[in-house]
Design an enzyme around this catalytic site. Sequence first.
Site: not given
Length: 583
Positions: A176, A260, A302
């Site tokens: 992230e 991801n 994701d």
Amino acid sequence: MQAFANDEVQKLTQDPNQWVLQTGDYANTRYSKLDQITAENVKKLQVSWTFSTGVLRGHEGAPLVVGDIMYVHTPFPNTVFALDLNNEGKIIWRYDPKQDPNVIPVMCCDTVNRGLAYADGKVFLHQADTTVVALDAKTGKVVWSVVNGDPKKGETNTATVLPVKDKLIVGISGGEFGVRCHVTAYDLKTGKQAWRAYSMGPDNEMLVDPEKTTELGKPIGKDSSLKTWQGDQWKTGGGCTWGWYSYDPKLNLVYYGSGNPSTWNPKQRPGDNKWSMTIFARDADTGMAKWVYQMTPHDEWDYDGVNEVPLVDLKVNGKEHKALVHLDRNGFGYTLDRETGELLVAEKYDPAVNWATKVDMDKDSKTYGRPLVVAKYSTEQNGEDVNSKGICPAALGSKDQQPMAYSPKTGLFYVPTNHVCMDYEPFKVSYTPGQPYVGATLSMYPAPNSHGGMGNFIAWDASKGKIVWSLPEQFSVWSGPLATAGGVVFYGTLEGYLKAIDAKTGKELYKFKTPSGIIGNVMTYTHKGKQYIAVLSGVGGWAGIGLAAGLTDPNAGLGAVGGYAALNSYTALGGQLTVFALP
């Protein structure tokens, strides 16, 4: 012949009286041969003793038991306790890492840690700040420590580690934050780096061989990753490795999944984004990849591919295979041949899954092995700043990292699942080191037209790709179950129940409400000839982030806060170990 630490680990994992790896054994089965607690007598289970960790965030993972000592870990600050089982859990030693609290805001989804591993007289911890520590199992003294990443760039750790032969296999988090992730092997005795394999980038940095590394039986070819990213985007590519690792000593292969691609906005990173969302089979000595398989090319939702990969031998279509089973975040349950990487089964393990119709199993097809994406739920096709609604599963997947269990007695996998859907709106985002690089706004809710709850606990037949039975749960099941030779499967719920069910039928046999929601994984051991069941309570993790971090904005916690708001009425924070036994 060199004596490796993993010879000891293998011996210890075959001794059901102890629990030395988070997943129970190298094959990640979370199965115990202990059978004192049975489907007949489990209803008499009682709390034997408890221990408070003194930490309030989400408690993932499980304690270890080696001999007469239990090792308990906590979320940040990652305190480790050694408890004397001969003396009512008296603290023998404790390790208090000094970590910079600035690591907390760069941890994506709570300050969890998935636990310790034991090998070679040492207890291994990978701290939130990416410091890998080897502690003397008897004294708690630091034998060596090494820094695996840089939290200022968004590199953190939430995962456990895996001791294999003379090495310690270690991953990294930070998808992230646009981190380019990797798996690293350190020398068990010294902490010296042996090899590092990136998830994306040049072949030599990924430790792949263009001719010998295969996907679905074909060589991956030169620059297989670089060709699937635009320009230098692979340098902030994600593909993190914060899940679980399994190992086949006969094939000498380590297995794990990558997460991801960054950002969550698919429009900004055209291409398949290899090798994010991929299962890797790597040589334990060199790190070289034997084969890869990408579950979700060009991820638009994701659906990290980090979930565990249990290794079991299965008969598929009448043929015996050394198999590997992986129930992916994307909602498909995969069975592959772990020697060759051949795709054997790919089926939905939650009826709500709708983003793809199926995985193409036709070997002559151009899209062989790929999911066939439904346009309506494609955040890429719908475009930036468009809210794609009703996508199932939600980003946290039909199952997240909570590891399933397998019983050789029933031949079934016991799977803690999420029954959750989402709305997903991608937006343009620019990369700044150490700053969130998400680029999507999410909201989550229970799967519509169903039982109204957000979870199921299912029994899965991996040779056929079929759900055998399914128990509805009000919230996601975020706890790793334990299967036992006594015919009982144990798991925890987000409200805080430890439940025991019949391994054959799924019938509930016992439940007990612990002080906080359970996102820990159930384990078992014996002491002085008596079987005990132990689990950590302490609500948190992605599903419980609202409670854990005191968040109220429904879109916060990457969309989970609104979805799980009702949890507030059922449980409160608190880190505690509860140990059960028969009277």
